[in-house]
Design a protein around this motif. Structure first.
Motif, short mmCIF file in Angstrom:
data_model
loop_
_atom_site.label_atom_id
_atom_site.label_comp_id
_atom_site.label_asym_id
_atom_site.label_seq_id
_atom_site.Cartn_x
_atom_site.Cartn_y
_atom_site.Cartn_z
N ALA A 412 -13.59 3.43 2.67
CA ALA A 412 -14.19 4.50 4.11
C ALA A 412 -12.45 5.40 4.43
CB ALA A 412 -14.71 4.28 5.35
N LEU A 413 -11.51 4.53 5.24
CA LEU A 413 -9.96 5.21 5.81
C LEU A 413 -9.29 5.57 4.74
CD1 LEU A 413 -9.48 2.18 8.69
CD2 LEU A 413 -9.82 4.96 8.88
N GLY A 414 -9.91 5.03 2.90
CA GLY A 414 -8.46 5.35 2.15
C GLY A 414 -7.28 4.92 2.23
N LEU A 415 -7.77 3.24 2.48
CA LEU A 415 -6.37 2.48 3.29
C LEU A 415 -6.78 1.51 1.91
CD1 LEU A 415 -6.04 1.84 6.13
CD2 LEU A 415 -5.05 3.19 5.05
N PRO A 416 -5.57 1.02 0.42
CA PRO A 416 -5.76 0.25 -0.98
C PRO A 416 -5.58 -1.26 -0.27
CG PRO A 416 -3.48 1.53 -0.11
CD PRO A 416 -4.46 1.72 1.06
N VAL A 417 -6.50 -2.44 -1.18
CA VAL A 417 -6.97 -3.72 -1.22
C VAL A 417 -4.93 -3.48 -2.17
CG1 VAL A 417 -7.89 -5.05 -1.57
CG2 VAL A 417 -9.01 -3.61 0.08
N THR A 418 -4.13 -4.02 -1.18
CA THR A 418 -3.77 -4.43 -3.17
C THR A 418 -3.87 -6.08 -3.45
OG1 THR A 418 -1.91 -2.70 -1.40
CG2 THR A 418 -0.84 -5.18 -2.38
N HIS A 419 -3.37 -5.83 -4.48
CA HIS A 419 -4.10 -7.55 -5.04
C HIS A 419 -2.75 -8.36 -5.13
CE1 HIS A 419 -5.48 -10.40 -8.93
NE2 HIS A 419 -5.05 -10.25 -8.78
N SER A 420 -3.17 -9.67 -5.28
CA SER A 420 -1.81 -10.67 -5.92
C SER A 420 -2.43 -11.40 -6.48
CB SER A 420 -1.12 -11.34 -4.75
OG SER A 420 -0.26 -12.01 -5.48
N PRO A 421 -2.03 -11.67 -7.24
CA PRO A 421 -2.79 -13.06 -8.54
C PRO A 421 -2.25 -14.47 -7.74
CG PRO A 421 -1.10 -12.02 -10.10
CD PRO A 421 -1.04 -10.72 -8.71
N LEU A 422 -1.52 -14.95 -7.21
CA LEU A 422 -0.63 -15.77 -6.88
C LEU A 422 -1.78 -16.81 -5.75
CD1 LEU A 422 2.57 -14.81 -6.59
CD2 LEU A 422 1.38 -15.77 -8.77
N PHE A 423 -3.03 -15.32 -5.09
CA PHE A 423 -3.98 -15.88 -4.12
C PHE A 423 -5.19 -16.34 -5.29
CE2 PHE A 423 -1.43 -13.50 -1.20
CZ PHE A 423 -1.39 -13.58 -0.86
N HIS A 424 -5.91 -17.77 -4.49
CA HIS A 424 -6.77 -17.68 -5.12
C HIS A 424 -8.47 -18.40 -4.26
CE1 HIS A 424 -3.55 -18.66 -7.39
NE2 HIS A 424 -4.10 -18.70 -8.47
#
Length: 477
Positions: A412-424
């Motif tokens: 809703a805020l237009g803030l991105p979620v940043t992905h890292s495949p190093l988290f599981h």
């Protein structure tokens, strides 16, 4: 004859001009304009810069062999649709925009290294007028929750692509899939492991092609003998780092727990990763001075924990917690390497609203949202927490799913979620061996049916100096 003359002249003069002439004199088996590269990029400033560097490298290689460079697209800029990262909603656009003049759509992750000339030679082996789904195959050793226990009787039979080695779709396949996406709403509400879900959609219960294994699409180190001999794609297997690690005093760790797990799960944290945190607090429904835990004033819930998480966010911005640049929120059964996390965070600007972790999606084909799945750890810059709380974002109940509520608010805020495949979100054995083999993982989650201390010691215990050869066996604990 022209090629022989060019090589002779090049040997005589050694000039840059003659090098370029020689390269151009060798015809490519496929026109580079027939290839569309799609970088699976992200809008966070660090990742956008990485994508720019990757595009510059691809185009520089292309210019060395042809005057007609390929298209290189950034996934995060193609539209305003949050669901584009899940690929399938993007297929109609790719088919409409590039279907007439292109033969291949090649997808790359930002850490994928490409030898353009070699890749062209590889693609030319396959009839571009047929349906092809190309990649480096992964498979499950056992049925796993992250794949909804698919193929439970024999999970190793189903192959899906390792995105980090690049993967490709022929334009005829893209065209058919695009029609299917337009005509039939995508069924899955949740996007969990995209590479597996894309492969399932393409396979279509046996009505579509399976993944074709391409040996030249590799995840080996770029300078390894095997890569130099045959690979069109390679990887850097080092942990991403952009300078000195974030200081310990810039990281505040909040552990969500409850009374019934004080004696079962908290001791595991104390035996493994607690010592790497300068600022760490356990938030519970019961104050236990022996740990110690802080009663955060929210009753324990069997699921969701939204009330507890939002109380932690509020406490982080208050004077009750150390004023750090970063907040890490984990479960009491999360296993995490804080030294590795601090190294990774050197790539991110804490003055930006950064929300980092393993990205899942909900309803992405119908205007849904992305979220950081909580079990692997959720990392927030102070700026991100401030914007979330200033927006009035709240839980609709204490047991609402905290990670999903946060995802809705960020969207809703237009803030991105940043992905890292190093988290599981799951345990090591829930992931393909070859997928983990080229990672320096930051976290895993769940103690179910494992020895969590042994898992930590095998996969996460070091300060970035674990020798990969010590883990080559990769036999899951």
């Amino acid at each position: 004859m022209a090629h022989t003359c060019s090589v002779t002249l090049m040997a005589m003069t050694g000039t840059r001009e003659h090098l370029e002439v020689a390269a151009l004199a060798v015809p490519l088996p496929l026109d580079l304009r027939e290839i569309v590269f799609v970088l699976q990029s992200q809008s966070n400033s660090h990742h956008a810069k990485q994508a720019e560097r990757k595009r510059a490298d691809l185009l520089a290689q292309a210019r060395a062999v042809t005057e007609n460079p390929p298209l290189v697209l950034f996934l995060h800029t193609l539209s305003d649709n949050e669901g584009d990262w899940s690929i399938l909603p993007l297929l109609p656009y790719l088919s409409h925009s590039f279907g007439k003049n292109s033969s291949w759509i090649v997808f790359l992750e930002e850490q994928t290294n490409v030898r353009v000339k070699k890749l062209v030679q590889v693609l030319a082996k396959y009839d571009k007028n047929e349906e092809w789904f190309l990649g480096k195959p992964l498979h499950d050793e056992e049925s796993t929750i992250i794949h909804h226990y698919a193929f439970a009787e024999n999970p190793s039979t189903f192959k899906y692509p390792d995105f980090s080695a690049a993967w490709a779709l022929s334009v005829p396949l893209v065209a058919r899939l695009a029609s299917k996406v337009r005509d039939e709403p995508l069924k899955s509400d949740f996007t969990i492991d995209l590479k597996h879900e894309v492969a399932l959609y393409i396979w279509d219960e046996g009505n579509g092609p399976t993944l074709t294994a391409v040996p030249e699409l590799c995840s080996e180190e770029e300078d390894s003998p095997q890569a130099l001999e045959r690979c069109a794609t390679t990887l850097s297997r080092e942990l991403p780092a952009c300078g000195d690690p974030v200081k310990k005093e810039d990281l505040f760790v909040a552990v969500k727990t409850c009374k019934k797990f004080h004696s079962e799960r908290v001791p595991v944290i104390k035996k493994t990763w607690e010592k790497d945190a300068l600022f760490l607090e356990y938030y519970s429904d019961h104050a236990d001075p022996s740990i110690p835990t802080t009663d955060i004033g929210v009753p324990n819930t069997e699921r969701g924990h939204c009330g507890k998480t939002f109380a932690i966010l509020q406490r982080f911005l208050s004077g009750s917690a150390p004023k750090t640049r970063w907040l890490v929120v984990v479960d009491d059964d999360t296993l995490i390497s804080l030294p590795r996390l601090r190294a990774l965070l050197s790539c991110y600007d804490p003055s930006e609203p950064v929300c980092l972790g393993e990205r899942y999606g909900y309803g992405l084909s119908q205007g849904g949202y992305s979220y950081i799945t909580g079990g692997g750890g959720m990392v927030f810059s102070r700026e991100a927490v401030a914007r979330l709380l200033d927006s009035g974002c709240r839980c609709y109940s204490n047991d609402a799913p905290d990670d999903m509520v946060l995802g809705m608010c960020l969207n809703a805020l237009g803030l991105p979620v940043t992905h890292s495949p190093l988290f599981h979100q799951a345990r090591p054995e829930d992931y393909a061996r070859d997928f983990l083999a080229h990672q320096v993982p930051i976290s895993f989650h769940k103690h179910w049916n494992i020895d969590p201390v042994a898992v930590f010691n095998k996969w996460l215990k070091d300060d970035l100096v674990t020798r990969r050869s010590e883990r080559e066996d990769k036999t899951e604990l």
